[in-house]
Design a protein around this motif. Structure first.
Motif, PDB file in Angstrom:
ATOM      1  N   GLU A 266       0.820  -1.208   0.000  1.00  0.00           N
ATOM      2  CA  GLU A 266       0.000   0.000   0.000  1.00  0.00           C
ATOM      3  C   GLU A 266       0.858   1.263   0.000  1.00  0.00           C
ATOM      4  O   GLU A 266       0.493   2.274  -0.611  1.00  0.00           O
ATOM      5  N   VAL A 267       2.001   1.204   0.657  1.00  0.00           N
ATOM      6  CA  VAL A 267       2.954   2.318   0.560  1.00  0.00           C
ATOM      7  C   VAL A 267       3.350   2.513  -0.903  1.00  0.00           C
ATOM      8  O   VAL A 267       3.462   3.656  -1.388  1.00  0.00           O
ATOM      9  N   GLY A 268       3.525   1.414  -1.612  1.00  0.00           N
ATOM     10  CA  GLY A 268       3.839   1.499  -3.036  1.00  0.00           C
ATOM     11  C   GLY A 268       2.727   2.147  -3.837  1.00  0.00           C
ATOM     12  O   GLY A 268       2.981   2.894  -4.799  1.00  0.00           O
ATOM     13  N   LYS A 269       1.466   1.896  -3.467  1.00  0.00           N
ATOM     14  CA  LYS A 269       0.345   2.526  -4.159  1.00  0.00           C
ATOM     15  C   LYS A 269       0.339   4.039  -3.925  1.00  0.00           C
ATOM     16  O   LYS A 269       0.067   4.821  -4.846  1.00  0.00           O
ATOM     17  N   ILE A 270       0.624   4.441  -2.691  1.00  0.00           N
ATOM     18  CA  ILE A 270       0.704   5.877  -2.403  1.00  0.00           C
ATOM     19  C   ILE A 270       1.820   6.508  -3.227  1.00  0.00           C
ATOM     20  O   ILE A 270       1.666   7.616  -3.763  1.00  0.00           O
ATOM     21  N   ARG A 271       2.926   5.792  -3.352  1.00  0.00           N
ATOM     22  CA  ARG A 271       4.047   6.297  -4.155  1.00  0.00           C
ATOM     23  C   ARG A 271       3.623   6.484  -5.615  1.00  0.00           C
ATOM     24  O   ARG A 271       3.915   7.518  -6.225  1.00  0.00           O
ATOM     25  N   GLU A 272       2.918   5.507  -6.163  1.00  0.00           N
ATOM     26  CA  GLU A 272       2.485   5.581  -7.559  1.00  0.00           C
ATOM     27  C   GLU A 272       1.576   6.791  -7.785  1.00  0.00           C
ATOM     28  O   GLU A 272       1.723   7.541  -8.757  1.00  0.00           O
ATOM     29  N   ILE A 273       0.633   7.001  -6.873  1.00  0.00           N
ATOM     30  CA  ILE A 273      -0.301   8.125  -7.003  1.00  0.00           C
ATOM     31  C   ILE A 273       0.436   9.450  -6.838  1.00  0.00           C
ATOM     32  O   ILE A 273       0.199  10.414  -7.575  1.00  0.00           O
ATOM     33  N   THR A 274       1.353   9.502  -5.867  1.00  0.00           N
ATOM     34  CA  THR A 274       2.133  10.725  -5.642  1.00  0.00           C
ATOM     35  C   THR A 274       2.923  11.108  -6.880  1.00  0.00           C
ATOM     36  O   THR A 274       2.922  12.279  -7.310  1.00  0.00           O
ATOM     37  N   GLU A 275       3.603  10.145  -7.469  1.00  0.00           N
ATOM     38  CA  GLU A 275       4.422  10.429  -8.644  1.00  0.00           C
ATOM     39  C   GLU A 275       3.564  10.907  -9.812  1.00  0.00           C
ATOM     40  O   GLU A 275       3.968  11.813 -10.560  1.00  0.00           O
ATOM     41  N   ALA A 276       2.361  10.337  -9.967  1.00  0.00           N
ATOM     42  CA  ALA A 276       1.483  10.746 -11.062  1.00  0.00           C
ATOM     43  C   ALA A 276       0.975  12.173 -10.863  1.00  0.00           C
ATOM     44  O   ALA A 276       0.879  12.948 -11.820  1.00  0.00           O
TER      45      ALA A 276
END
Length: 350
Positions: A120-130
């Motif tokens: 889930e930390v990875g999902k937050i990272r993906e959204i942040t980068e986008a």
């Protein structure tokens, strides 16, 4: 107690004392404008006439195993809210961009639950980068519960700027609002966030049966934690939660609480968060002379006032959005701020 003198000291960055903070909370109604005037001195000294607008994106709604008595997403909650596990990234990014288009300078990515998994930390990272690919100047604040080893560092490396984890109430009152974790657990996550280089965002909820002394304890605890941003929530007593029907606050109480927090933490961003529409009502604009930050539009599981009304209120106060030129007024917008997970909660019985 000379309220004007407290304001002058705070405008130099000096905190008032615990005794003075308690005295602010116990002022009479005929002193209210003097309280607002005192708290406005550090507000304008450190933030000018600017208002930071924040926008919430509810990544994961309900389904929480914690039993926080105030929360519509708690274990066993009977509140009528949407329940879902993780928005698709493209939907979360689209929601964030709608808030940015309306003037938001910070996007808060919020997920219910005890704490995030590494996935889930990875999902937050993906959204942040986008989000940052198109809006590199926008701040991202994550809020996903208790952090484990390495997670705060991973969020910081991904471009997340801040982490929100509220203390919610004083240590001496915590067992009265939650049994599945402790106050110290919350402090630990704020410490982890700050030590990793994330800006610590931490606040509380007023109106849950705490005493004035406990509110003062909270304000000083947040000062000791070096909270850069302090969201002050006023209880929304959701149907289906143990605090259903609780309504112990007046608009004057809310202004005193905001003023006390500002005078104790003069340099911190103070945000009027959930409950401002219900409790402050027509006096919200006075709150802007104390606090320098609000949420735009809806909250996680309850409706705020329309985004256009928020921007009109800022303009009526003679203030500007952070990042705009002083001479440039806030322009009312017709953009509709609504998102999945908000606007679905049963209205509190108050």
């Amino acid at each position: 107690m000379q309220l004007a003198e407290l304001g002058e000291r705070a405008s130099r960055g000096e905190s008032i004392t615990r005794e003075e903070a308690l005295a602010v909370l116990t002022t009479t109604d005929d002193q209210l404008l003097d309280v607002v005037a005192a708290a406005s001195k550090p507000r304008f000294a450190f933030f000018g006439n600017r208002v930071r607008v924040n926008f919430l994106v509810n990544l994961k709604s309900g389904l929480c195993p914690e039993d926080c008595f105030y929360c519509s997403q708690r274990l066993g909650s009977g509140a009528e809210i949407l329940k879902y596990s993780w928005l698709p990234p493209e939907e979360a990014v689209a929601s964030a961009k709608a808030g940015i288009a309306a003037g938001a300078q910070r996007v808060c990515l919020v997920a219910s639950g005890t704490g995030p998994s590494n996935r889930e930390v990875g999902k937050i990272r993906e959204i942040t980068e986008a989000i940052k690919a198109d809006h590199p100047g926008v701040e991202i604040c994550a809020c996903a519960g208790f952090l484990k080893d390495g997670q705060a560092e991973a969020l910081a490396e991904s471009g997340v700027d801040a982490y929100n984890h509220n203390l919610n109430t004083a240590s001496s009152h915590y067992a009265n609002i939650c049994t599945t974790h402790t106050y110290d657990d919350r402090v630990d996550t704020v410490d982890r966030a700050r030590d990793s280089g994330l800006s610590p965002c931490s606040g509380f909820i007023a109106g849950m049966g705490e005493t004035p002394e406990q509110l003062v304890d909270l304000a000083f605890a947040l000062r000791e934690l070096n909270a850069d941003s302090i969201p002050v929530n006023f209880l929304l007593p959701f149907d289906g939660t143990p605090l259903k029907g609780t309504n112990n606050l007046t608009a004057h109480d809310c202004l005193r609480i905001l003023a006390m927090v500002r005078l104790v933490n003069p340099r911190s961003e103070v945000r009027i968060a959930a409950g401002r529409e219900l409790h402050l009502r027509s006096m919200q604009v006075l709150g802007l002379h104390i606090a320098n930050s609000i949420f735009l539009g809806d909250y996680l599981t309850s409706e705020g006032q329309p985004g256009k009304a928020d921007l009109d209120m800022i303009a009526d106060a003679g203030m500007v959005l952070e990042g705009m030129k002083d001479a440039e007024p806030v322009k009312p917008t017709d953009v509709t701020i609504r998102r999945r997970g908000a606007g679905t909660a049963a209205l509190p019985n108050t």
